[in-house]
Each structure stands twice: as C-alpha cells, then as structure tokens.
Design a protein around this motif. Structure first.
Motif, PDB file in Angstrom:
ATOM      1  N   ARG A 171       0.825  -1.209   0.000  1.00  0.00           N
ATOM      2  CA  ARG A 171       0.000   0.000   0.000  1.00  0.00           C
ATOM      3  C   ARG A 171       0.858   1.258   0.000  1.00  0.00           C
ATOM      4  NH1 ARG A 171      -4.262  -1.402   4.332  1.00  0.00           N
ATOM      5  NH2 ARG A 171      -2.595  -0.746   5.707  1.00  0.00           N
ATOM      6  N   ARG A 172       2.053   1.163   0.624  1.00  0.00           N
ATOM      7  CA  ARG A 172       2.958   2.308   0.673  1.00  0.00           C
ATOM      8  C   ARG A 172       3.910   2.324  -0.520  1.00  0.00           C
ATOM      9  NH1 ARG A 172       4.210   4.424   6.209  1.00  0.00           N
ATOM     10  NH2 ARG A 172       2.429   3.785   7.450  1.00  0.00           N
ATOM     11  N   GLY A 173       3.709   1.383  -1.444  1.00  0.00           N
ATOM     12  CA  GLY A 173       4.574   1.337  -2.622  1.00  0.00           C
ATOM     13  C   GLY A 173       5.930   0.713  -2.346  1.00  0.00           C
ATOM     14  N   LEU A 174       6.070   0.031  -1.200  1.00  0.00           N
ATOM     15  CA  LEU A 174       7.357  -0.596  -0.882  1.00  0.00           C
ATOM     16  C   LEU A 174       7.475  -1.960  -1.553  1.00  0.00           C
ATOM     17  CD1 LEU A 174       7.522   0.125   2.945  1.00  0.00           C
ATOM     18  CD2 LEU A 174       8.853   1.222   1.125  1.00  0.00           C
ATOM     19  N   PRO A 175       8.674  -2.312  -2.060  1.00  0.00           N
ATOM     20  CA  PRO A 175       8.853  -3.661  -2.592  1.00  0.00           C
ATOM     21  C   PRO A 175       8.757  -4.691  -1.471  1.00  0.00           C
ATOM     22  CG  PRO A 175      10.940  -2.453  -2.596  1.00  0.00           C
ATOM     23  CD  PRO A 175       9.873  -1.487  -2.176  1.00  0.00           C
ATOM     24  N   VAL A 176       8.058  -5.787  -1.751  1.00  0.00           N
ATOM     25  CA  VAL A 176       7.893  -6.858  -0.764  1.00  0.00           C
ATOM     26  C   VAL A 176       8.540  -8.111  -1.319  1.00  0.00           C
ATOM     27  CG1 VAL A 176       6.249  -8.249   0.550  1.00  0.00           C
ATOM     28  CG2 VAL A 176       5.661  -5.896  -0.075  1.00  0.00           C
ATOM     29  N   ALA A 177       9.418  -8.729  -0.562  1.00  0.00           N
ATOM     30  CA  ALA A 177      10.035  -9.983  -0.993  1.00  0.00           C
ATOM     31  C   ALA A 177       9.626 -11.083  -0.033  1.00  0.00           C
ATOM     32  CB  ALA A 177      11.545  -9.834  -1.000  1.00  0.00           C
ATOM     33  N   LEU A 178       9.365 -12.262  -0.593  1.00  0.00           N
ATOM     34  CA  LEU A 178       9.043 -13.415   0.251  1.00  0.00           C
ATOM     35  C   LEU A 178      10.255 -14.334   0.260  1.00  0.00           C
ATOM     36  CD1 LEU A 178       5.443 -14.097  -1.100  1.00  0.00           C
ATOM     37  CD2 LEU A 178       6.075 -12.966   1.032  1.00  0.00           C
ATOM     38  N   HIS A 179      10.675 -14.751   1.437  1.00  0.00           N
ATOM     39  CA  HIS A 179      11.784 -15.687   1.544  1.00  0.00           C
ATOM     40  C   HIS A 179      11.304 -16.912   2.317  1.00  0.00           C
ATOM     41  CE1 HIS A 179      14.578 -12.732  -0.022  1.00  0.00           C
ATOM     42  NE2 HIS A 179      14.148 -11.852   0.852  1.00  0.00           N
ATOM     43  N   THR A 180      11.682 -18.085   1.853  1.00  0.00           N
ATOM     44  CA  THR A 180      11.275 -19.308   2.546  1.00  0.00           C
ATOM     45  C   THR A 180      12.160 -19.490   3.783  1.00  0.00           C
ATOM     46  OG1 THR A 180      12.827 -20.742   1.385  1.00  0.00           O
ATOM     47  CG2 THR A 180      10.694 -20.367   0.329  1.00  0.00           C
ATOM     48  N   PRO A 181      11.672 -20.234   4.787  1.00  0.00           N
ATOM     49  CA  PRO A 181      12.487 -20.489   5.979  1.00  0.00           C
ATOM     50  C   PRO A 181      13.853 -21.094   5.627  1.00  0.00           C
ATOM     51  CG  PRO A 181      10.231 -21.169   6.362  1.00  0.00           C
ATOM     52  CD  PRO A 181      10.319 -20.779   4.914  1.00  0.00           C
ATOM     53  N   SER A 182      13.902 -22.006   4.640  1.00  0.00           N
ATOM     54  CA  SER A 182      15.210 -22.618   4.354  1.00  0.00           C
ATOM     55  C   SER A 182      16.146 -21.639   3.643  1.00  0.00           C
ATOM     56  CB  SER A 182      15.072 -23.932   3.586  1.00  0.00           C
ATOM     57  OG  SER A 182      14.198 -23.787   2.515  1.00  0.00           O
ATOM     58  N   GLU A 183      15.618 -20.734   2.841  1.00  0.00           N
ATOM     59  CA  GLU A 183      16.458 -19.688   2.238  1.00  0.00           C
ATOM     60  C   GLU A 183      17.097 -18.833   3.337  1.00  0.00           C
ATOM     61  OE1 GLU A 183      14.032 -18.722  -1.958  1.00  0.00           O
ATOM     62  OE2 GLU A 183      13.841 -17.377  -0.233  1.00  0.00           O
ATOM     63  N   VAL A 184      16.282 -18.495   4.322  1.00  0.00           N
ATOM     64  CA  VAL A 184      16.760 -17.635   5.415  1.00  0.00           C
ATOM     65  C   VAL A 184      17.827 -18.361   6.231  1.00  0.00           C
ATOM     66  CG1 VAL A 184      16.074 -16.453   7.543  1.00  0.00           C
ATOM     67  CG2 VAL A 184      14.604 -16.339   5.514  1.00  0.00           C
ATOM     68  N   LYS A 185      17.543 -19.620   6.571  1.00  0.00           N
ATOM     69  CA  LYS A 185      18.511 -20.406   7.355  1.00  0.00           C
ATOM     70  C   LYS A 185      19.820 -20.552   6.602  1.00  0.00           C
ATOM     71  CE  LYS A 185      14.937 -22.991   9.733  1.00  0.00           C
ATOM     72  NZ  LYS A 185      14.163 -24.237   9.706  1.00  0.00           N
ATOM     73  N   ALA A 186      19.701 -20.830   5.295  1.00  0.00           N
ATOM     74  CA  ALA A 186      20.909 -21.007   4.476  1.00  0.00           C
ATOM     75  C   ALA A 186      21.691 -19.692   4.399  1.00  0.00           C
ATOM     76  CB  ALA A 186      20.528 -21.488   3.081  1.00  0.00           C
ATOM     77  N   ALA A 187      20.977 -18.586   4.261  1.00  0.00           N
ATOM     78  CA  ALA A 187      21.657 -17.298   4.107  1.00  0.00           C
ATOM     79  C   ALA A 187      22.427 -16.910   5.366  1.00  0.00           C
ATOM     80  CB  ALA A 187      20.645 -16.204   3.751  1.00  0.00           C
ATOM     81  N   VAL A 188      21.821 -17.088   6.531  1.00  0.00           N
ATOM     82  CA  VAL A 188      22.506 -16.611   7.746  1.00  0.00           C
ATOM     83  C   VAL A 188      23.449 -17.645   8.351  1.00  0.00           C
ATOM     84  CG1 VAL A 188      20.688 -14.935   8.309  1.00  0.00           C
ATOM     85  CG2 VAL A 188      20.660 -17.193   9.409  1.00  0.00           C
ATOM     86  N   SER A 189      23.191 -18.947   8.118  1.00  0.00           N
ATOM     87  CA  SER A 189      24.030 -19.957   8.786  1.00  0.00           C
ATOM     88  C   SER A 189      24.755 -20.873   7.808  1.00  0.00           C
ATOM     89  CB  SER A 189      23.164 -20.802   9.725  1.00  0.00           C
ATOM     90  OG  SER A 189      22.435 -21.771   8.972  1.00  0.00           O
ATOM     91  N   GLY A 190      24.426 -20.795   6.524  1.00  0.00           N
ATOM     92  CA  GLY A 190      25.052 -21.690   5.550  1.00  0.00           C
ATOM     93  C   GLY A 190      24.399 -23.058   5.509  1.00  0.00           C
ATOM     94  N   ASN A 191      23.350 -23.241   6.349  1.00  0.00           N
ATOM     95  CA  ASN A 191      22.683 -24.542   6.424  1.00  0.00           C
ATOM     96  C   ASN A 191      21.168 -24.335   6.384  1.00  0.00           C
ATOM     97  OD1 ASN A 191      21.567 -26.988   7.127  1.00  0.00           O
ATOM     98  ND2 ASN A 191      22.452 -27.046   9.199  1.00  0.00           N
ATOM     99  N   GLY A 192      20.538 -24.809   5.302  1.00  0.00           N
ATOM    100  CA  GLY A 192      19.098 -24.620   5.128  1.00  0.00           C
ATOM    101  C   GLY A 192      18.252 -25.351   6.142  1.00  0.00           C
ATOM    102  N   ARG A 193      18.911 -26.236   6.947  1.00  0.00           N
ATOM    103  CA  ARG A 193      18.159 -26.970   7.962  1.00  0.00           C
ATOM    104  C   ARG A 193      18.596 -26.581   9.380  1.00  0.00           C
ATOM    105  NH1 ARG A 193      17.377 -33.105   6.210  1.00  0.00           N
ATOM    106  NH2 ARG A 193      15.760 -32.726   4.665  1.00  0.00           N
ATOM    107  N   ALA A 194      19.184 -25.426   9.502  1.00  0.00           N
ATOM    108  CA  ALA A 194      19.632 -24.967  10.821  1.00  0.00           C
ATOM    109  C   ALA A 194      18.440 -24.874  11.771  1.00  0.00           C
ATOM    110  CB  ALA A 194      20.302 -23.601  10.690  1.00  0.00           C
ATOM    111  N   ASP A 195      18.702 -25.088  13.088  1.00  0.00           N
ATOM    112  CA  ASP A 195      17.593 -24.970  14.043  1.00  0.00           C
ATOM    113  C   ASP A 195      17.499 -23.521  14.565  1.00  0.00           C
ATOM    114  OD1 ASP A 195      19.565 -24.697  15.970  1.00  0.00           O
ATOM    115  OD2 ASP A 195      19.398 -26.771  16.655  1.00  0.00           O
ATOM    116  N   LYS A 196      16.473 -23.283  15.388  1.00  0.00           N
ATOM    117  CA  LYS A 196      16.202 -21.922  15.894  1.00  0.00           C
ATOM    118  C   LYS A 196      17.425 -21.361  16.632  1.00  0.00           C
ATOM    119  CE  LYS A 196      11.539 -21.333  15.304  1.00  0.00           C
ATOM    120  NZ  LYS A 196      11.302 -20.271  14.327  1.00  0.00           N
ATOM    121  N   ALA A 197      18.081 -22.216  17.447  1.00  0.00           N
ATOM    122  CA  ALA A 197      19.221 -21.756  18.252  1.00  0.00           C
ATOM    123  C   ALA A 197      20.359 -21.289  17.347  1.00  0.00           C
ATOM    124  CB  ALA A 197      19.677 -22.869  19.182  1.00  0.00           C
ATOM    125  N   GLN A 198      20.614 -22.056  16.278  1.00  0.00           N
ATOM    126  CA  GLN A 198      21.693 -21.693  15.346  1.00  0.00           C
ATOM    127  C   GLN A 198      21.400 -20.369  14.648  1.00  0.00           C
ATOM    128  OE1 GLN A 198      21.509 -25.714  13.581  1.00  0.00           O
ATOM    129  NE2 GLN A 198      23.727 -25.491  13.252  1.00  0.00           N
TER     130      GLN A 198
END
Lengths: 171, 171
Positions: free
Chosen positions: A95-122
């Motif tokens: 509504r504010r004209g901002l770009p919205v991107a959707l990322h899957t949980p495994s994309e996020v895990k892989a991006a921050v930890s290098g492992n798409g199956r990382a747990d919450k603690a990691q």
C-alpha cells in the motif's frame, strides 16, 4: 539499505529492522514482537496487527519489506492465522509502494548460517554474531525477523552485483 | 438487515449483498466478482482486493459481513492465497467496526439447500430460488457469496428468535 523483516503470526509476529550493504557490517535498528490478544476474534486481531505494522513502517521508513513465505504443507492449526497475518503484512507494505520480498524459511537459514536446515538456536546465534549483539534476540520470532531482513540485504546485494558484472561484461 | 457475503480468493473473490429478515423474502442488492491481475505479485493483488472490498463496503453499507472460513486441510496450491484474501476481507470489515462472521462451506450448503454436501449447481439453484432471480449468478463464486449472506441472515435470525424465546421463558 534499510529492510523490515516480518515473521508473520497472529499470536506473535516478529519484526526487525536492519540497515547495511553487502560486504559491510550490518546494523540492528530495532527489533520486537507484535502480540495480539488471544481472547479477541481473528478480524479484531488482524486489525491490531495492521495498526502495529503500520506504526513500524511509519517509524522506521524501510526501503523494502521481507516477509517469511508461509506454506500450506504444515497441518498445524495456526497455519491459517499465519497466512492471514502474512497477507496483512504484505498489504501494509505494498500500500505504501514498498517492494515486498518473500523468503522461505530454508532460504533464510541457508543465508545466515550456511545450512538450510539450521535450528532456531543456530539462527539466533548467527543473527547475534552478524549484528554484533550481546545476546540473541528473544523470542525466536524476533530473531527470525532479523534473519529475514539480513537475508534480504545479502541476497539483494548479491543479485545487484551479478547484474552489474553482467552489464560490465556486456559492454 | 443488510449483509455482504465474501467468498475470498485472489483470482476470483465473490461478493454479494443481500437484504432481509428471517421469515420474509430476501432481496438481492448487488452481486459481483472481484478479479486481481494474475500477472501481478501477491502483495499488489492484495492491495487491489483491499481497495475493491472497501469500495463495496462504502457503496452498500452492510450491517454485517459474512466470510467463508478457509481450511488448511486442502492441499491445493491456492489455499495460501485464499487465506490471505480472507484476512484482507476480515480486516476491511473489522476496521469499520462491522461484525464479521465466518461460516464453513458445509454450514452454507446446509443453510441454503438443507444438505451440507450439496454441489455448486445445487447451491446456485437454491440461491436463484431464494432470491427469486431469473438465472443463477455466475461464476459460482458470486453465487457462493450470496449463499454466505443468506446463511448469515437466516442463522442470525434463528439465534435471535431462540434468545427471545429463552428470555420470554425466563420471565
């Protein structure tokens, strides 16, 4: 670049703002959790959520919003509430004209930890290191929102670099 | 009583306004289908949907909104879009202080046809008869939205009558 990450949910919706560029240290701007009263009806809770997300957008003025992609495969009873909450998050941003991107949980895990199956603690540990925090943001939804924002900055940055390289090669 | 029924969806969202009371003939006020461009992103489509639903609320000023309840059990790929669309429908109504009721597909089928497992054609036929129309509203989403509004008027009316009877009995 300033990004608002949103881990959608009706009971707890994680929100985190991160600022920075690829290749330079990222900075935590703000993080929190939006809670809506469990005793209220879903429509009322969605209105609460909408107002709170609008307040975050208004206060922090991000250039993009990253929302966790929700999947139907989980048979959990909360999945419909999560999907509805994600719809509200998307509409508030679009509504504010901002770009919205959707990322899957495994994309996020892989991006921050290098492992798409990382747990919450990691994920929490890596967010703490990347943003040089004293402790992992609590609850996990808050850390997840920051991980979404980090993922968006890094993936977007990588994409821009590839595009720039291709452009250069094309010349 | 004037009710807006909403059969949520991203590609086709049925909307139908019905006016009347239990025990008296109901009247069709307006019916239609909101479509959002399939080529656009989900956030953009949700913004389109929000504007269109707001326009229906603004024009017809219903006293209540009845939304079809979405379930996660169907593995259909569209279920997330439907859930997000239902979230938008609920928030548009709740933001205006309107009561929002959720009715399951089988409640609606049972209310209009007496059979909780009625098919689309039977629902369309009953809606046509109840509202004394010349033909069944097309597409099915439009007929479903009217069936939702009819269900809401009838169920709400029945509940009020029971409450009145109980009150009388208590005196």
């Amino acid at each position: 670049m300033r990004v608002l990450g949103i881990d959608p949910g009706l009971t707890r919706c994680g929100v985190g703002v991160v600022e920075g560029e690829v290749g330079r240290p990222l900075r935590l701007v703000d993080v929190g959790v939006i809670r809506t009263p469990t005793g209220e009806s879903t429509p009322q809770r969605l209105v609460h959520l909408e107002r709170a997300i609008d307040a975050w957008l208004e206060e922090h003025r991000p250039q993009a919003v990253a929302v966790e992609q929700v999947f139907a495969r989980s048979a959990v009873s909360t999945v419909m509430g999560t999907a509805q909450a994600s719809g509200i998050a998307m509409v508030c941003a679009a509504r504010r004209g901002l770009p919205v991107a959707l990322h899957t949980p495994s994309e996020v895990k892989a991006a921050v930890s290098g492992n798409g199956r990382a747990d919450k603690a990691q994920v929490g540990l890596m967010v703490t290191r990347i943003l040089r925090l004293d402790a992992a943001p609590k609850p996990a939804d808050a850390a997840d929102a920051l991980a979404l924002a980090i993922t968006h900055i890094w993936r977007g940055g990588a994409r821009r670099r590839i595009e720039e390289a291709l452009e250069k090669a094309g010349r």
